[in-house]
Design a protein around this motif. Structure first.
Motif, PDB file in Angstrom:
ATOM      1  N   GLY A   1      -1.176  -4.923   5.417  1.00 42.52           N
ATOM      2  CA  GLY A   1      -2.121  -5.124   4.315  1.00 42.52           C
ATOM      3  C   GLY A   1      -1.734  -6.221   3.347  1.00 42.52           C
ATOM      4  O   GLY A   1      -2.420  -6.451   2.361  1.00 42.52           O
TER       5      GLY A   1
ATOM      6  N   PHE B   1      -4.811   4.091   7.156  1.00 42.27           N
ATOM      7  CA  PHE B   1      -5.023   2.910   8.001  1.00 42.27           C
ATOM      8  C   PHE B   1      -4.523   3.173   9.423  1.00 42.27           C
ATOM      9  O   PHE B   1      -5.149   2.766  10.402  1.00 42.27           O
TER      10      PHE B   1
ATOM     11  N   LYS C   1      -8.844  -3.201   0.595  1.00 43.50           N
ATOM     12  CA  LYS C   1      -8.977  -2.007   1.437  1.00 43.50           C
ATOM     13  C   LYS C   1     -10.235  -2.054   2.299  1.00 43.50           C
ATOM     14  O   LYS C   1     -10.197  -1.696   3.476  1.00 43.50           O
TER      15      LYS C   1
ATOM     16  N   ASP D   1      -2.076   5.580   1.851  1.00 44.24           N
ATOM     17  CA  ASP D   1      -2.972   4.525   2.332  1.00 44.24           C
ATOM     18  C   ASP D   1      -2.574   4.082   3.740  1.00 44.24           C
ATOM     19  O   ASP D   1      -3.428   3.921   4.611  1.00 44.24           O
TER      20      ASP D   1
ATOM     21  N   TYR E   1       0.848  -1.186   0.000  1.00 45.63           N
ATOM     22  CA  TYR E   1       0.000   0.000   0.000  1.00 45.63           C
ATOM     23  C   TYR E   1       0.887   1.241   0.000  1.00 45.63           C
ATOM     24  O   TYR E   1       2.003   1.232   0.521  1.00 45.63           O
TER      25      TYR E   1
ATOM     26  N   LYS F   1     -10.423  -1.767   6.340  1.00 46.95           N
ATOM     27  CA  LYS F   1     -11.143  -0.686   7.032  1.00 46.95           C
ATOM     28  C   LYS F   1     -12.089  -1.255   8.081  1.00 46.95           C
ATOM     29  O   LYS F   1     -12.273  -0.668   9.135  1.00 46.95           O
TER      30      LYS F   1
END
Length: 125
Positions: free
Chosen positions: A95, A16, A106, A12, A8, A110
């Motif tokens: 990730g 996160f 994603k 990003d 990522y 989340k």
């Protein structure tokens, strides 16, 4: 092509990180409430109650306290998992599915920011 590392972006990862830090703060608040609940030895004014009711009430208190202790243990594990996710962000491995090596969606991160498995790896378990 199979050796290409997929990660990522920094943007990003920062997004996160913010999500995870919020979840840690909330989880710590919840943990404090749980701890307060099972450490609460406040007398509920049952001194004048019939002894048979009093023992039932005390048994209920013990069950509630045990349930709160179990919830607190789960909450501590959740916080630990979230903190480990922050370490993976720092290490830039966040990730990435630990089974497939592919990026975890994603949307999944989340919802479950401490996830270490993609949906396909999770289903294969």
């Amino acid at each position: 092509m199979s050796n290409v590392k997929v990660k990522y972006s920094d943007e990003d990862l920062q997004e996160f990180k913010a999500i995870i830090e919020k979840k840690i703060a909330r989880a710590n608040e919840d943990l404090e409430l749980l701890r307060a609940a099972y450490k609460n030895d406040a007398n509920n004014g049952t001194d004048d109650t019939l002894s048979s009711f009093k023992s039932f009430d005390e048994g209920s208190d013990v069950m509630n306290k045990e349930a709160n202790v179990q919830l607190a243990i789960r909450q501590e594990k959740f916080i630990r998992d979230l903190k480990n996710a922050l370490l993976r962000i720092e290490n830039r491995t966040y990730g990435v599915c630990r089974v497939t090596g592919k990026l975890i969606q994603k949307e999944r991160l989340k919802l479950v920011p401490h996830a270490t498995l993609s949906i396909e790896a999770k289903r294969a378990q």
